[in-house]
Design a protein around this motif. Structure first.
Motif, PDB file in Angstrom:
ATOM      1  N   GLN A 273       0.824  -1.197   0.000  1.00 62.31           N
ATOM      2  CA  GLN A 273       0.000   0.000   0.000  1.00 62.31           C
ATOM      3  C   GLN A 273       0.867   1.259   0.000  1.00 62.31           C
ATOM      4  O   GLN A 273       2.025   1.227   0.418  1.00 62.31           O
ATOM      5  CB  GLN A 273      -0.933   0.008   1.226  1.00 62.31           C
ATOM      6  CG  GLN A 273      -2.008  -1.069   1.154  1.00 62.31           C
ATOM      7  CD  GLN A 273      -3.126  -0.799   2.134  1.00 62.31           C
ATOM      8  OE1 GLN A 273      -3.607   0.318   2.260  1.00 62.31           O
ATOM      9  NE2 GLN A 273      -3.558  -1.835   2.830  1.00 62.31           N
ATOM     10  N   PRO A 274       0.333   2.356  -0.473  1.00 59.51           N
ATOM     11  CA  PRO A 274       1.113   3.600  -0.550  1.00 59.51           C
ATOM     12  C   PRO A 274       1.471   4.133   0.835  1.00 59.51           C
ATOM     13  O   PRO A 274       0.828   3.813   1.836  1.00 59.51           O
ATOM     14  CB  PRO A 274       0.172   4.557  -1.292  1.00 59.51           C
ATOM     15  CG  PRO A 274      -1.197   4.001  -1.076  1.00 59.51           C
ATOM     16  CD  PRO A 274      -1.031   2.517  -1.016  1.00 59.51           C
ATOM     17  N   GLU A 275       2.492   4.955   0.875  1.00 57.59           N
ATOM     18  CA  GLU A 275       3.008   5.463   2.142  1.00 57.59           C
ATOM     19  C   GLU A 275       1.969   6.246   2.925  1.00 57.59           C
ATOM     20  O   GLU A 275       1.979   6.243   4.161  1.00 57.59           O
ATOM     21  CB  GLU A 275       4.234   6.344   1.876  1.00 57.59           C
ATOM     22  CG  GLU A 275       4.956   6.781   3.128  1.00 57.59           C
ATOM     23  CD  GLU A 275       6.273   7.467   2.834  1.00 57.59           C
ATOM     24  OE1 GLU A 275       6.874   8.006   3.787  1.00 57.59           O
ATOM     25  OE2 GLU A 275       6.681   7.480   1.662  1.00 57.59           O
ATOM     26  N   GLU A 276       1.055   6.915   2.226  1.00 54.58           N
ATOM     27  CA  GLU A 276       0.044   7.700   2.938  1.00 54.58           C
ATOM     28  C   GLU A 276      -0.927   6.830   3.740  1.00 54.58           C
ATOM     29  O   GLU A 276      -1.692   7.328   4.560  1.00 54.58           O
ATOM     30  CB  GLU A 276      -0.730   8.594   1.973  1.00 54.58           C
ATOM     31  CG  GLU A 276      -1.380   7.874   0.807  1.00 54.58           C
ATOM     32  CD  GLU A 276      -0.516   7.873  -0.442  1.00 54.58           C
ATOM     33  OE1 GLU A 276      -1.078   7.806  -1.549  1.00 54.58           O
ATOM     34  OE2 GLU A 276       0.735   7.943  -0.308  1.00 54.58           O
ATOM     35  N   ALA A 277      -0.892   5.531   3.496  1.00 54.16           N
ATOM     36  CA  ALA A 277      -1.752   4.620   4.272  1.00 54.16           C
ATOM     37  C   ALA A 277      -1.173   4.337   5.647  1.00 54.16           C
ATOM     38  O   ALA A 277      -1.870   3.848   6.524  1.00 54.16           O
ATOM     39  CB  ALA A 277      -1.952   3.304   3.514  1.00 54.16           C
ATOM     40  N   TRP A 278       0.091   4.669   5.838  1.00 53.28           N
ATOM     41  CA  TRP A 278       0.764   4.343   7.090  1.00 53.28           C
ATOM     42  C   TRP A 278       0.384   5.293   8.227  1.00 53.28           C
ATOM     43  O   TRP A 278       0.201   6.479   8.012  1.00 53.28           O
ATOM     44  CB  TRP A 278       2.277   4.423   6.874  1.00 53.28           C
ATOM     45  CG  TRP A 278       2.804   3.181   6.244  1.00 53.28           C
ATOM     46  CD1 TRP A 278       2.550   2.730   4.993  1.00 53.28           C
ATOM     47  CD2 TRP A 278       3.652   2.234   6.859  1.00 53.28           C
ATOM     48  NE1 TRP A 278       3.194   1.554   4.779  1.00 53.28           N
ATOM     49  CE2 TRP A 278       3.886   1.219   5.909  1.00 53.28           C
ATOM     50  CE3 TRP A 278       4.249   2.144   8.111  1.00 53.28           C
ATOM     51  CZ2 TRP A 278       4.679   0.119   6.182  1.00 53.28           C
ATOM     52  CZ3 TRP A 278       5.053   1.044   8.378  1.00 53.28           C
ATOM     53  CH2 TRP A 278       5.262   0.044   7.422  1.00 53.28           C
ATOM     54  N   HIS A 382      -5.072  -0.435   8.688  1.00 55.05           N
ATOM     55  CA  HIS A 382      -4.504  -1.087   7.520  1.00 55.05           C
ATOM     56  C   HIS A 382      -3.380  -1.992   7.971  1.00 55.05           C
ATOM     57  O   HIS A 382      -2.939  -1.943   9.105  1.00 55.05           O
ATOM     58  CB  HIS A 382      -3.999  -0.064   6.496  1.00 55.05           C
ATOM     59  CG  HIS A 382      -5.099   0.799   5.969  1.00 55.05           C
ATOM     60  ND1 HIS A 382      -5.953   0.399   4.967  1.00 55.05           N
ATOM     61  CD2 HIS A 382      -5.507   2.034   6.333  1.00 55.05           C
ATOM     62  CE1 HIS A 382      -6.830   1.359   4.721  1.00 55.05           C
ATOM     63  NE2 HIS A 382      -6.575   2.352   5.545  1.00 55.05           N
ATOM     64  N   HIS A 383      -2.871  -2.797   7.061  1.00 52.14           N
ATOM     65  CA  HIS A 383      -1.962  -3.864   7.442  1.00 52.14           C
ATOM     66  C   HIS A 383      -0.726  -3.836   6.547  1.00 52.14           C
ATOM     67  O   HIS A 383      -0.596  -4.620   5.643  1.00 52.14           O
ATOM     68  CB  HIS A 383      -2.733  -5.182   7.255  1.00 52.14           C
ATOM     69  CG  HIS A 383      -2.207  -6.289   8.077  1.00 52.14           C
ATOM     70  ND1 HIS A 383      -2.459  -6.392   9.425  1.00 52.14           N
ATOM     71  CD2 HIS A 383      -1.430  -7.348   7.773  1.00 52.14           C
ATOM     72  CE1 HIS A 383      -1.890  -7.470   9.885  1.00 52.14           C
ATOM     73  NE2 HIS A 383      -1.245  -8.069   8.909  1.00 52.14           N
ATOM     74  N   ASP A 384       0.224  -2.852   6.724  1.00 49.86           N
ATOM     75  CA  ASP A 384       1.302  -2.793   5.753  1.00 49.86           C
ATOM     76  C   ASP A 384       2.662  -2.408   6.298  1.00 49.86           C
ATOM     77  O   ASP A 384       2.812  -2.099   7.458  1.00 49.86           O
ATOM     78  CB  ASP A 384       0.939  -1.859   4.607  1.00 49.86           C
ATOM     79  CG  ASP A 384       0.783  -0.417   4.980  1.00 49.86           C
ATOM     80  OD1 ASP A 384       0.885   0.424   4.108  1.00 49.86           O
ATOM     81  OD2 ASP A 384       0.539  -0.136   6.163  1.00 49.86           O
ATOM     82  N   CYS A 385       3.652  -2.448   5.396  1.00 47.05           N
ATOM     83  CA  CYS A 385       5.015  -2.074   5.738  1.00 47.05           C
ATOM     84  C   CYS A 385       5.698  -1.429   4.549  1.00 47.05           C
ATOM     85  O   CYS A 385       5.411  -1.742   3.408  1.00 47.05           O
ATOM     86  CB  CYS A 385       5.821  -3.300   6.183  1.00 47.05           C
ATOM     87  SG  CYS A 385       5.363  -3.884   7.829  1.00 47.05           S
ATOM     88  N   HIS A 386       6.687  -0.556   4.830  1.00 47.04           N
ATOM     89  CA  HIS A 386       7.406   0.137   3.772  1.00 47.04           C
ATOM     90  C   HIS A 386       8.340  -0.811   3.022  1.00 47.04           C
ATOM     91  O   HIS A 386       8.755  -1.840   3.535  1.00 47.04           O
ATOM     92  CB  HIS A 386       8.258   1.253   4.375  1.00 47.04           C
ATOM     93  CG  HIS A 386       7.454   2.417   4.817  1.00 47.04           C
ATOM     94  ND1 HIS A 386       6.710   3.173   3.962  1.00 47.04           N
ATOM     95  CD2 HIS A 386       7.251   2.960   6.058  1.00 47.04           C
ATOM     96  CE1 HIS A 386       6.113   4.158   4.641  1.00 47.04           C
ATOM     97  NE2 HIS A 386       6.419   4.026   5.902  1.00 47.04           N
ATOM     98  N   ASP A 387       8.691  -0.410   1.811  1.00 46.11           N
ATOM     99  CA  ASP A 387       9.715  -1.144   1.053  1.00 46.11           C
ATOM    100  C   ASP A 387      11.060  -0.929   1.744  1.00 46.11           C
ATOM    101  O   ASP A 387      11.300   0.087   2.332  1.00 46.11           O
ATOM    102  CB  ASP A 387       9.791  -0.627  -0.385  1.00 46.11           C
ATOM    103  CG  ASP A 387       8.531  -0.991  -1.174  1.00 46.11           C
ATOM    104  OD1 ASP A 387       7.876  -1.962  -0.758  1.00 46.11           O
ATOM    105  OD2 ASP A 387       8.217  -0.306  -2.160  1.00 46.11           O
TER     106      ASP A 387
END
Length: 387
Positions: A273-278, A382-387
């Motif tokens: 997901q895009p960074e703005e989701a963090w 949301h459920h994510d992590c950066h590259d």
């Protein structure tokens, strides 16, 4: 809490049979919605001790199992429906305790407590329940209800301990950082559960099933449940998310209740997901995400499934699921990768879709609106992590 229902927005065409709009509006005294006149005080679920285990083991749908008392076209499976009602309840009333043996009633009570540790459980003798236990209790709280299920408590690291160990209630979390091979995983699932694919359920329900098929479905469910109990014990509930090889950008939802298992797409991993989701880096939500982050290659991709049941053989279950994981050899590597950077072999498995038994999942478009998968991540939106 209130009922978010706007009565005036309902047309006569959407009203249940036999209902009329005018008397309802009159009873509301000119108010347009229920939340202006009432609040949700207590969510009560009644569990029949006589039929609990058979209802969990059936492959029938509500319209088939409860003819005459529910809509004949109700296509919801009985086991998952009962499970949802138990997990969401503030108060669980165990009925017919007086007409079953004590060990049966206690077995059902222990199972129910493990499925919803925070609920108040009441045994009803001859239908007698104190009204003060179910009326004006003030127990309902949406935030609490949304995180009260036993599988979620276990997932959050809260140990779920039954009242007694006599009936073998046990739970654990299966974890892995390698994707499942879809063919082997489906073989495992179909050996032990009646498999329902979330993404194809609409088409299945639209076509319907002939009543004559129910006997075959019940026979299949009985055979699979017996096989599951022999190999692993009685898996009452398993819930979580999975990583399927070749579908590296998307979470697979895993939800099994009794004889029926439902599996589908839960949206993108947060790493996609895009960074703005963090959330903000100094927030609790960010810390919770990073706790499950495994470096620049795997990121938040993983297997994490809570399993609750009676007399479980945890080792046998873990061994069977481990056997479903993709191997380095299948990805063209002679030896298992040893460093985190070499974990890249776990990504991009090319499998002939004609051999993939899971239905196609929708392609994730990072440029589209962010997908809410909060149901997979407790407090995290949301459920994510950066590259």
């Amino acid at each position: 809490e209130t009922f978010a229902v706007n009565v005036t927005s309902q047309s006569s065409a959407t009203m249940p049979p036999g209902w009329e709009m005018e008397p309802i509006l009159k009873a509301l005294g000119g108010k347009s919605s229920l939340n202006e006149v009432a609040r949700l005080d207590t969510c009560v679920t009644m569990v029949d001790c006589v039929t609990f285990h058979s209802n969990m083991a059936t492959a029938a749908k509500a319209g088939e199992q409860f003819k005459g008392s529910v809509d004949a076209n109700d296509m919801r499976h009985v086991g998952p429906l009962l499970m949802q009602q138990i997990e969401f309840a503030d108060v669980i009333v165990l009925s017919k305790c007086d007409i079953v043996e004590e060990k049966v009633a206690s077995s059902v009570e222990d199972a129910v407590r493990s499925l919803n540790p925070g609920a108040k459980v009441i045994r009803a003798l001859r239908g007698d329940v104190p009204l003060s236990s179910v009326l004006r209790t003030g127990l309902f709280d949406m935030k609490k209800a949304s995180t009260s299920a036993g599988w979620m408590q276990q997932w959050k690291g809260v140990e779920v301990v039954p009242e007694t160990e006599e009936y073998g209630i046990h739970s654990f979390v299966y974890k892995a950082r390698t994707p499942f091979h879809p063919v082997r995983l489906m073989s495992f699932l179909e050996d032990h559960f009646v498999v329902k694919h979330e993404d194809s359920s609409a088409a299945q329900e639209k076509g319907g099933e002939k009543e004559a098929d129910l006997a075959k479905r019940e026979s299949d469910a009985k055979t699979k449940s017996a096989r599951m109990r022999k190999r692993f014990g009685n898996i009452l509930r398993s819930k979580g998310f999975m990583w399927l090889a070749g579908r590296d950008d998307q979470i697979g939802e895993w939800s099994q209740a009794g004889a029926v298992g439902q599996f589908g797409c839960g949206g993108p991993w947060m790493s996609c997901q895009p960074e703005e989701a963090w959330p903000a880096k100094d927030s609790e939500e960010y810390a919770m995400i990073m706790k499950d982050y495994a470096g620049a290659v795997l990121k938040d991709r993983r297997q994490e499934v809570v399993i609750i049941g009676q007399n479980l053989d945890q080792s046998a279950i873990e061994h069977a699921l481990d056997a479903c994981l993709v191997t380095a050899k299948e990805c063209g590597l002679v030896e298992e990768a040893s460093s985190s950077k070499e974990d890249a072999w776990k990504l991009g498995l090319k499998l002939d879709m004609a051999r993939d038994p899971f239905p196609p999942w929708p392609e994730y478009d990072p440029s589209a609106d962010m997908i809410d998968i909060s149901h997979l991540s407790f407090d995290i939106s949301h459920h994510d992590c950066h590259d």
